[in-house]
Write a protein that holds these residues in place. Structure first.
Motif, PDB file in Angstrom:
ATOM      1  N   THR A 275      35.182  34.751  45.572  1.00 59.00           N
ATOM      2  CA  THR A 275      36.451  35.455  45.388  1.00 59.00           C
ATOM      3  C   THR A 275      36.368  36.393  44.184  1.00 59.00           C
ATOM      4  OG1 THR A 275      37.467  33.415  46.205  1.00 59.00           O
ATOM      5  CG2 THR A 275      38.946  35.088  45.371  1.00 59.00           C
ATOM      6  N   TRP A 276      35.740  35.904  43.112  1.00 61.69           N
ATOM      7  CA  TRP A 276      35.608  36.732  41.905  1.00 61.69           C
ATOM      8  C   TRP A 276      34.810  38.006  42.204  1.00 61.69           C
ATOM      9  CZ3 TRP A 276      32.444  39.100  38.439  1.00 61.69           C
ATOM     10  CH2 TRP A 276      32.993  39.400  37.179  1.00 61.69           C
ATOM     11  N   THR A 277      33.703  37.855  42.902  1.00 59.07           N
ATOM     12  CA  THR A 277      32.874  39.028  43.190  1.00 59.07           C
ATOM     13  C   THR A 277      33.552  39.955  44.203  1.00 59.07           C
ATOM     14  OG1 THR A 277      31.650  37.728  44.828  1.00 59.07           O
ATOM     15  CG2 THR A 277      30.664  37.939  42.630  1.00 59.07           C
ATOM     16  N   ARG A 278      34.314  39.372  45.151  1.00 58.16           N
ATOM     17  CA  ARG A 278      35.054  40.196  46.111  1.00 58.16           C
ATOM     18  C   ARG A 278      36.042  41.114  45.365  1.00 58.16           C
ATOM     19  NH1 ARG A 278      36.892  40.077  51.539  1.00 58.16           N
ATOM     20  NH2 ARG A 278      35.426  38.444  52.041  1.00 58.16           N
ATOM     21  N   LEU A 279      36.587  40.588  44.268  1.00 61.48           N
ATOM     22  CA  LEU A 279      37.565  41.348  43.481  1.00 61.48           C
ATOM     23  C   LEU A 279      36.883  42.350  42.549  1.00 61.48           C
ATOM     24  CD1 LEU A 279      40.610  41.586  42.804  1.00 61.48           C
ATOM     25  CD2 LEU A 279      40.263  39.819  41.058  1.00 61.48           C
ATOM     26  N   HIS A 280      35.763  41.922  41.919  1.00 62.82           N
ATOM     27  CA  HIS A 280      35.218  42.717  40.812  1.00 62.82           C
ATOM     28  C   HIS A 280      33.899  43.425  41.093  1.00 62.82           C
ATOM     29  CE1 HIS A 280      38.276  41.258  38.056  1.00 62.82           C
ATOM     30  NE2 HIS A 280      38.015  40.028  38.402  1.00 62.82           N
ATOM     31  N   GLU A 281      33.157  42.989  42.095  1.00 66.79           N
ATOM     32  CA  GLU A 281      31.805  43.545  42.242  1.00 66.79           C
ATOM     33  C   GLU A 281      31.494  44.058  43.638  1.00 66.79           C
ATOM     34  OE1 GLU A 281      29.106  40.554  40.784  1.00 66.79           O
ATOM     35  OE2 GLU A 281      29.702  40.890  38.699  1.00 66.79           O
ATOM     36  N   ALA A 282      32.497  44.104  44.515  1.00 65.28           N
ATOM     37  CA  ALA A 282      32.220  44.479  45.900  1.00 65.28           C
ATOM     38  C   ALA A 282      32.672  45.898  46.215  1.00 65.28           C
ATOM     39  CB  ALA A 282      32.885  43.473  46.850  1.00 65.28           C
ATOM     40  N   GLY A 283      32.895  46.693  45.163  1.00 63.92           N
ATOM     41  CA  GLY A 283      33.405  48.050  45.340  1.00 63.92           C
ATOM     42  C   GLY A 283      32.536  48.896  46.258  1.00 63.92           C
ATOM     43  N   SER A 284      31.224  48.767  46.150  1.00 65.29           N
ATOM     44  CA  SER A 284      30.356  49.594  46.979  1.00 65.29           C
ATOM     45  C   SER A 284      30.378  49.153  48.438  1.00 65.29           C
ATOM     46  CB  SER A 284      28.928  49.585  46.427  1.00 65.29           C
ATOM     47  OG  SER A 284      28.515  48.269  46.223  1.00 65.29           O
ATOM     48  N   TYR A 285      31.024  48.024  48.723  1.00 63.96           N
ATOM     49  CA  TYR A 285      31.168  47.585  50.118  1.00 63.96           C
ATOM     50  C   TYR A 285      32.606  47.766  50.586  1.00 63.96           C
ATOM     51  CZ  TYR A 285      26.849  45.651  48.515  1.00 63.96           C
ATOM     52  OH  TYR A 285      25.630  45.531  47.944  1.00 63.96           O
ATOM     53  N   GLY A 286      33.360  48.575  49.835  1.00 61.49           N
ATOM     54  CA  GLY A 286      34.725  48.893  50.266  1.00 61.49           C
ATOM     55  C   GLY A 286      35.736  47.803  49.974  1.00 61.49           C
ATOM     56  N   LEU A 287      35.407  46.901  49.063  1.00 56.34           N
ATOM     57  CA  LEU A 287      36.334  45.816  48.736  1.00 56.34           C
ATOM     58  C   LEU A 287      36.735  45.901  47.260  1.00 56.34           C
ATOM     59  CD1 LEU A 287      34.567  42.890  50.572  1.00 56.34           C
ATOM     60  CD2 LEU A 287      36.754  43.883  51.180  1.00 56.34           C
ATOM     61  N   PRO A 288      37.955  45.618  46.910  1.00 57.23           N
ATOM     62  CA  PRO A 288      39.099  45.456  47.813  1.00 57.23           C
ATOM     63  C   PRO A 288      39.419  46.777  48.502  1.00 57.23           C
ATOM     64  CG  PRO A 288      39.612  44.699  45.566  1.00 57.23           C
ATOM     65  CD  PRO A 288      38.329  45.446  45.496  1.00 57.23           C
ATOM     66  N   SER A 289      39.955  46.701  49.730  1.00 55.55           N
ATOM     67  CA  SER A 289      40.108  47.904  50.532  1.00 55.55           C
ATOM     68  C   SER A 289      41.382  48.689  50.218  1.00 55.55           C
ATOM     69  CB  SER A 289      40.091  47.521  52.014  1.00 55.55           C
ATOM     70  OG  SER A 289      41.058  46.524  52.246  1.00 55.55           O
ATOM     71  N   SER A 290      42.307  48.085  49.474  1.00 51.61           N
ATOM     72  CA  SER A 290      43.558  48.772  49.117  1.00 51.61           C
ATOM     73  C   SER A 290      44.151  48.053  47.911  1.00 51.61           C
ATOM     74  CB  SER A 290      44.546  48.693  50.285  1.00 51.61           C
ATOM     75  OG  SER A 290      44.892  47.335  50.507  1.00 51.61           O
ATOM     76  N   ASP A 291      45.188  48.663  47.352  1.00 50.51           N
ATOM     77  CA  ASP A 291      45.858  47.997  46.231  1.00 50.51           C
ATOM     78  C   ASP A 291      46.459  46.669  46.664  1.00 50.51           C
ATOM     79  OD1 ASP A 291      45.143  49.992  44.550  1.00 50.51           O
ATOM     80  OD2 ASP A 291      47.102  50.994  44.507  1.00 50.51           O
ATOM     81  N   ALA A 292      46.972  46.652  47.888  1.00 50.16           N
ATOM     82  CA  ALA A 292      47.576  45.412  48.388  1.00 50.16           C
ATOM     83  C   ALA A 292      46.509  44.332  48.520  1.00 50.16           C
ATOM     84  CB  ALA A 292      48.249  45.661  49.736  1.00 50.16           C
ATOM     85  N   SER A 293      45.339  44.734  49.017  1.00 50.15           N
ATOM     86  CA  SER A 293      44.267  43.743  49.180  1.00 50.15           C
ATOM     87  C   SER A 293      43.764  43.271  47.820  1.00 50.15           C
ATOM     88  CB  SER A 293      43.165  44.330  50.077  1.00 50.15           C
ATOM     89  OG  SER A 293      41.931  44.365  49.429  1.00 50.15           O
TER      90      SER A 293
END
Ligand SMILES: [Zn+2]
Length: 430
Positions: A275-293
């Motif tokens: 979850t931490w990496t999905r929030l902070h380190e997954a930018g190059s994979y399009g995550l998070p995909s929006s402000d809501a996400s």
């Protein structure tokens, strides 16, 4: 075969202060432990001068998905044919051992027999890898997390989950998994951070479905583990004796009380890293995909952290294991979870090590022989260049792992091993 680790700084996994000592391994067990130079010279032992390096129990991963393939979307798991998938799983098993993980509790396989076959191949000595408790695929419901089917398209058995509906189907799925030899039945009763349409706080399985799996687990002596982020899913699992609760993100007071009441038998593992990496380190994979996400992921992470701090305060065993095996949270970085435990949950480095070793032995179901540097325990040991208590990050650096021993056998030994001098006069037999 006997090996004497001489002049090590021993961290025994119990939380006791480190001490300078010698550790003798005979066969696959720890035979003796003593202060440096105090063990009687063992004539047959190969000797390792540890020169003050840290000797500690092998790390234990409580939430392994050896058959995940560092993917971005779960469809990749069904796209991979089973033959290639087995090779990938075996490769990951070796990688985990290379990184100092000598045991893994599986939190689900991506195809029904991948874990079982991998466990058996490791056990038979055909491939290197950790001790493995093999899991089923995740049992979910129609339309639940992991149901990749569409009305016009069904990936069938290639799918990484098995949707079941009603106690009859869950019972049959559980029995089939037992027939194929799993140690762990994995349930997916709640929503998840990764599926906005199926949010973490919602529950999708119902009580008699969990009860059906629990009945099979009890009859056949298997363990149960559940992806349980919602409050109701945690409570439902605890009512039916699920052994391992993953995430517990939205556990309410009643769920926290139940966890506390069962703290001698239940294990909780939040899987912070995914979850931490999905929030902070997954930018190059399009995550998070929006402000809501972004807000939704942050909410799940904050809630998980808050619950884990509370559970720890209540004496519940909270274990690492960060759901590694995604592109932004790849296999091999597993020891990073210990840093998250310190930074996010307020563990001391020593407490994080206890969670990854002694409590690891407990979640593996081997509390009397695994996860500690202790006389009579299995010789799963790491020799680390440096002090992990001062710098936990060195456990992520393969080059700092000077030796990795599993079951009394070196998987790696980039150190000098010398034979102890034999006595001048042969010792008479009998
Ligand atoms: Zn998982």
């Amino acid at each position: 075969m006997a090996v004497l680790f001489h002049n090590a700084m021993v961290i025994d996994g119990t939380g006791a202060a480190p001490f300078a000592g010698d550790v003798l391994v005979e066969g696959n067990r720890i035979a003796e432990i003593g202060a440096t130079g105090k063990l009687a010279l063992h004539t047959q032992a190969a000797q390792i001068d540890c020169a003050g390096a840290t000797l500690m129990p092998g790390l234990i991963e409580p939430h392994a998905h050896l058959s995940f393939i560092d993917h971005t979307a779960p469809q990749a798991l069904s796209d991979m044919p089973v033959e290639e998938h087995l090779v990938a799983t075996l490769r990951h098993a070796k990688l985990y051992l290379d990184q100092g993980f000598t045991s893994c509790f599986s939190a689900a396989a991506a195809k029904p027999r991948l874990d079982v076959v991998t466990r058996d191949a490791i056990r038979a000595g055909d491939f290197p890898g950790p001790r493995l408790l093999a899991a089923s695929v995740q049992l979910t419901v129609t339309g639940g997390v992991g149901d990749l089917r569409q009305q016009h398209l069904d990936p069938g058995e290639a799918m990484y989950t098995l949707p079941c509906d009603g106690p009859f189907e869950f019972r049959r799925a559980a029995r089939q998994a037992c027939r194929e030899g799993v140690d762990v039945l994995k349930l997916l009763p709640s929503g998840d951070t990764s599926t906005p349409a199926l949010p973490s706080a919602r529950t999708f399985m119902v009580d008699d479905e969990v009860a059906a799996v629990a009945e099979v687990a009890r009859q056949q002596g298997r363990r149960m583990a559940a992806h349980a982020r919602s409050a109701e899913s945690v409570k439902m699992c605890l009512r039916h004796g699920v052994d391992v609760i993953y995430h517990a993100t939205y556990a309410d007071t009643e769920a926290l009380d139940l966890l506390e009441a069962q703290r001698d038998t239940v294990f909780v593992a939040p899987a912070l890293s995914v979850t931490w990496t999905r929030l902070h380190e997954a930018g190059s994979y399009g995550l998070p995909s929006s402000d809501a996400s972004k807000a939704r992921i942050a909410r799940d992470l904050d809630a998980t952290v808050e619950r884990m701090r509370e559970l720890r305060r209540r004496g519940v065993r909270v274990l690492p294991g960060g759901d590694y095996g995604f592109r932004w949270n790849p296999h091999g970085r597993n020891a990073r979870d210990l840093e998250f435990f310190v930074e996010l949950l307020g563990f001391t480095p020593m407490q994080a090590l206890v969670a990854a070793t002694k409590w690891g032995g407990e979640i593996m179901g081997m509390p009397q022989e695994l996860g500690q540097v202790r006389k009579g325990f299995l010789a799963d040991l790491l020799l680390v260049d440096g002090d992990p208590l001062a710098q936990l990050g060195i456990l992520q650096d393969r080059n700092r792992l000077l030796a990795i021993m599993k079951d009394g056998v070196f998987h790696k030994a980039s150190i000098n091993i010398t034979q102890c001098p034999r006595p001048a006069t042969p010792v008479p037999r009998n």
